[in-house]
Design a protein around this motif. Structure first.
Motif, PDB file in Angstrom:
ATOM      1  N   ALA A  77     -33.832  20.784 -16.349  1.00 32.18           N
ATOM      2  CA  ALA A  77     -34.017  19.801 -15.218  1.00 32.18           C
ATOM      3  C   ALA A  77     -35.291  20.433 -14.376  1.00 32.18           C
ATOM      4  O   ALA A  77     -35.874  19.712 -13.696  1.00 32.18           O
ATOM      5  CB  ALA A  77     -32.763  19.917 -14.237  1.00 32.18           C
TER       6      ALA A  77
ATOM      7  N   LEU B 288     -26.188  13.821 -21.796  1.00 32.72           N
ATOM      8  CA  LEU B 288     -27.173  14.958 -21.819  1.00 32.72           C
ATOM      9  C   LEU B 288     -26.376  16.461 -21.687  1.00 32.72           C
ATOM     10  O   LEU B 288     -27.185  17.521 -22.075  1.00 32.72           O
ATOM     11  CB  LEU B 288     -27.969  14.987 -20.711  1.00 32.72           C
ATOM     12  CG  LEU B 288     -28.721  13.647 -20.145  1.00 32.72           C
ATOM     13  CD1 LEU B 288     -29.721  13.725 -19.394  1.00 32.72           C
ATOM     14  CD2 LEU B 288     -29.577  13.130 -21.429  1.00 32.72           C
TER      15      LEU B 288
ATOM     16  N   LEU C  86     -32.945  14.039 -14.287  1.00 33.25           N
ATOM     17  CA  LEU C  86     -32.023  13.899 -15.449  1.00 33.25           C
ATOM     18  C   LEU C  86     -30.409  13.372 -14.917  1.00 33.25           C
ATOM     19  O   LEU C  86     -30.007  13.852 -13.821  1.00 33.25           O
ATOM     20  CB  LEU C  86     -31.430  15.443 -15.826  1.00 33.25           C
ATOM     21  CG  LEU C  86     -32.668  16.258 -16.631  1.00 33.25           C
ATOM     22  CD1 LEU C  86     -32.221  17.435 -17.132  1.00 33.25           C
ATOM     23  CD2 LEU C  86     -33.230  15.357 -17.548  1.00 33.25           C
TER      24      LEU C  86
END
Length: 297
Positions: A134, A107, A144
């Protein structure tokens, strides 16, 4: 552990309704209680129907992705970084809508071989941008989890200690580590010690062999891995990940260099993995109990 899961690419890389139904059925039949999907496109899938089917099978669900080059949130190009944020927000919504609470994978930057050193500015851009995502994800009930991968798939986070520093930079309480034994076997000085060091910041864990085939047939010290997970009291999701040229996904197979056919019978592979994980964790727990027990005369 909350769930023991399996990556959907063990079963199929297709995302049509029939293939997804079969994936859920096989996951349940093999004894797993969570399915992990990668690269599901909400535009091509009936998300409401899939969520109901997942619930009907009594399965948990996790989503994992790797950001593309054109969506790298560490990029100095604001349009590229903004596109990455759009992708992440969309995947948070997908995770929520499927009934899951874990978004994992690469990510923090784009997935793939990099040929330049990472920069401090890129690190900071990534961490601060992901922290904003987040915060929104937390309101959606989704965590996350940044995957720590080997040097050939990312140049930003290759070890658990780097991941901890990244989380500290972000200042977020909703970013965790996604550790993976395949990658740890390449990069960590000692994978078990890395698990112990990361401890309560681990939010998701991949179980995969050194060659990504049958568990126990490679070079990973599984006894040390399971002992470490038990020692730190890890109680979140663990998912089995294995790839073979038997099943090819264009988004993942080339980036992860899946050139060999390490298995052809995915049912046998999956059932073996479930037994292997269960025995490994149970054995580690029993050892931990013996060590901790008081045996007074």
């Amino acid at each position: 552990m909350a769930h023991v899961g399996i990556h959907s690419f063990v079963w199929s890389a297709a995302s049509d309704q029939k293939a997804l139904d079969r994936t859920l059925e096989r996951t349940k039949e093999a004894g797993f209680d969570l399915i992990e999907f990668s690269y599901l496109d909400p535009a091509d899938v009936d998300i409401d129907r899939l969520a109901k089917r997942i619930a009907a099978h009594g399965l948990g669900v996790a989503i994992s992705i790797g950001l593309p080059e054109e969506g790298d949130i560490s990029s100095a190009d604001k349009a590229v970084a903004a596109h990455g944020v759009e992708i992440l927000d969309e995947m948070v919504a997908l995770t929520r809508d499927l009934g899951g609470n874990v978004l994992a994978g690469i990510l923090q930057t784009s997935h793939g071989l990099q040929t330049q050193m990472p920069t401090k500015d890129g690190w900071n851009r990534s961490a601060h941008t992901l922290a904003e995502v987040a915060a929104r994800a937390k309101r959606a009930g989704v965590s996350l989890n940044v995957e720590i991968v080997n040097r050939f798939e990312s140049n930003l986070l290759n070890t658990a200690s780097q991941g901890l520093a990244y989380i500290e930079t972000s200042g977020s309480d909703n970013i965790f580590l996604h550790l993976d034994t395949f990658h740890m076997n390449i990069e960590e000085a000692d994978a078990a010690l890395a698990i112990r060091h990361a401890a309560d910041r681990i939010g998701y864990f991949h179980i995969g062999e050194s060659h990504r085939g049958f568990l126990g047939t490679g070079s990973i010290d599984w006894r040390a891995i399971f002992d470490a997970l038990v020692a730190v009291g890890y109680s979140k999701d663990v998912s089995f990940e294995s790839f073979s040229s038997e099943i090819v996904d264009e988004n993942l197979s080339r980036k992860t260099a899946i050139w060999r056919n390490l298995w052809s019978d995915n049912v046998e592979l999956a059932r073996h993995a479930r037994r292997f994980i269960d025995v490994g964790m149970e054995t580690a727990r029993r050892k931990h109990e013996l060590v901790a027990a008081e045996h007074r005369p």
